[in-house]
Motif scaffolding. Sequence first.
Motif, PDB file in Angstrom:
ATOM      1  N   ASN A 142       0.824  -1.208   0.000  1.00  0.00           N
ATOM      2  CA  ASN A 142       0.000   0.000   0.000  1.00  0.00           C
ATOM      3  C   ASN A 142       0.858   1.257   0.000  1.00  0.00           C
ATOM      4  O   ASN A 142       0.548   2.243  -0.664  1.00  0.00           O
ATOM      5  CB  ASN A 142      -0.931   0.003   1.216  1.00  0.00           C
TER       6      ASN A 142
ATOM      7  N   THR B 254       2.279   1.640  -3.484  1.00  0.00           N
ATOM      8  CA  THR B 254       1.269   2.140  -4.411  1.00  0.00           C
ATOM      9  C   THR B 254       1.107   3.651  -4.291  1.00  0.00           C
ATOM     10  O   THR B 254       0.941   4.350  -5.297  1.00  0.00           O
ATOM     11  CB  THR B 254      -0.085   1.456  -4.137  1.00  0.00           C
ATOM     12  N   SER B 255       1.165   4.157  -3.084  1.00  0.00           N
ATOM     13  CA  SER B 255       1.043   5.597  -2.863  1.00  0.00           C
ATOM     14  C   SER B 255       2.311   6.338  -3.253  1.00  0.00           C
ATOM     15  O   SER B 255       2.265   7.495  -3.681  1.00  0.00           O
ATOM     16  CB  SER B 255       0.731   5.873  -1.383  1.00  0.00           C
TER      17      SER B 255
ATOM     18  N   LEU C 275      -3.090   7.386 -11.748  1.00  0.00           N
ATOM     19  CA  LEU C 275      -2.909   6.542 -10.574  1.00  0.00           C
ATOM     20  C   LEU C 275      -3.401   7.234  -9.311  1.00  0.00           C
ATOM     21  O   LEU C 275      -4.026   6.614  -8.441  1.00  0.00           O
ATOM     22  CB  LEU C 275      -1.432   6.153 -10.427  1.00  0.00           C
ATOM     23  N   LEU C 276      -3.123   8.536  -9.191  1.00  0.00           N
ATOM     24  CA  LEU C 276      -3.604   9.297  -8.040  1.00  0.00           C
ATOM     25  C   LEU C 276      -5.127   9.332  -8.015  1.00  0.00           C
ATOM     26  O   LEU C 276      -5.747   9.249  -6.955  1.00  0.00           O
ATOM     27  CB  LEU C 276      -3.029  10.723  -8.063  1.00  0.00           C
TER      28      LEU C 276
ATOM     29  N   GLN D 236      -7.146   7.040  -9.290  1.00  0.00           N
ATOM     30  CA  GLN D 236      -7.627   5.707  -8.919  1.00  0.00           C
ATOM     31  C   GLN D 236      -7.530   5.480  -7.409  1.00  0.00           C
ATOM     32  O   GLN D 236      -8.407   4.843  -6.805  1.00  0.00           O
ATOM     33  CB  GLN D 236      -6.821   4.634  -9.656  1.00  0.00           C
ATOM     34  N   GLN D 237      -6.476   5.992  -6.803  1.00  0.00           N
ATOM     35  CA  GLN D 237      -6.250   5.754  -5.387  1.00  0.00           C
ATOM     36  C   GLN D 237      -7.107   6.656  -4.493  1.00  0.00           C
ATOM     37  O   GLN D 237      -7.470   6.268  -3.381  1.00  0.00           O
ATOM     38  CB  GLN D 237      -4.766   5.983  -5.048  1.00  0.00           C
ATOM     39  N   HIS D 238      -7.408   7.854  -4.980  1.00  0.00           N
ATOM     40  CA  HIS D 238      -8.050   8.840  -4.112  1.00  0.00           C
ATOM     41  C   HIS D 238      -9.302   9.449  -4.732  1.00  0.00           C
ATOM     42  O   HIS D 238      -9.663  10.572  -4.409  1.00  0.00           O
ATOM     43  CB  HIS D 238      -7.058   9.970  -3.784  1.00  0.00           C
TER      44      HIS D 238
END
Length: 260
Positions: free
Chosen positions: A100, A103-104, A246-247, A249-251
Motif C-alpha cells: 500500500n 502504491t502511494s 494513478l492518483l 484511482q487511489q483517491h
Amino acid sequence: MELSFELLSMLFFVAIAASFIDAMAGGGGMLTLPALLAAGVPPTQALATNKLQSAFGSFSASWYFVRKGIVNLKEMRLAIFCTFLGSAAGAEVVQYIDANLLTSLIPILLVVISLYFLLMPKTRQHEGKARLSETLFAFLVGGGVGFYDGFFGPGTGSIFTVCFVVFANLSLVEATAKTKVLNFTSNIGALLFFIIAGLPIWELGLVMALGGVIGARLGARVVVTKGQKWIRPLVIVMSMLMASKLLWQQHQDYFYALLG
C-alpha cells in the motif's frame, strides 16, 4: 490476473514505444511501469515484470552500441560492478516495503522525476575533462543510481545519461551508449533478486520483452541529438498523465468529496 489478448497487445506496443524512447533518452520505464499498474498488476510484481521486459530492451541497445565500437566494456568494469551491487540492494529493499505504501509512493516519485526532467538544463554536445574520477563515478553514480533502479526504476536511463554528461563530460552520443550498458546491468541485478522471490509475471514480461527488443533496436539507430528535442517533452507529459491517473484511482473518493 487474466491476461487477455487485448491486454497483451496493448502492453506489447507500449513496450515498443517505451524502449524506442529509452534507447535515445532514457525514461522508458515511465511508460511501462505505470501501464503495468494501470493494467492491474500489483506494485511489487509490476516492478519485477518491468525489470524482466526492460532487461531485453536494454541488452538490445547495449549490444548495438558495443558492436558499433562506441562502448569499451573493459573501461566500464568497475562502474558495471558497482551498478550491479547497487541494483541488487535496491531490489532487496523494495521487497520489504508494504504494498500500500509503494502504491502511494509511485505516483509521487513519477511527479518528482517529471519535474526533474522539466527543470534540468539541456545536456551539452562537447567533451572535456571529467569532474569525477572513474572510481568515484563508479561508486557514487553506478552504485547510487543502480540502487534507485532496483528500488523503483523509471527515469534511470535519463539520470545515468545526465550524470555521464555532467560528471564525466562525455558527448551525448557516448553518454547515451554507456548509459544503456549500466541500465542493462542494473536491470539484471534487480531481476535476479525478483526471480528468486518469484515475482515476475513471465508471460506478460516476455511479450513486452519482444516489443522492447524491437523498440530498442529502432531507437539505437536514431540520431540521439535530434531525438532529444521531442523525447523529453513526451516523457514528461506521459509520466504526468500516468501519475495523475494513478492518483485518481487511489483517491477518487476524496476528489469526489472535494467536488461536493
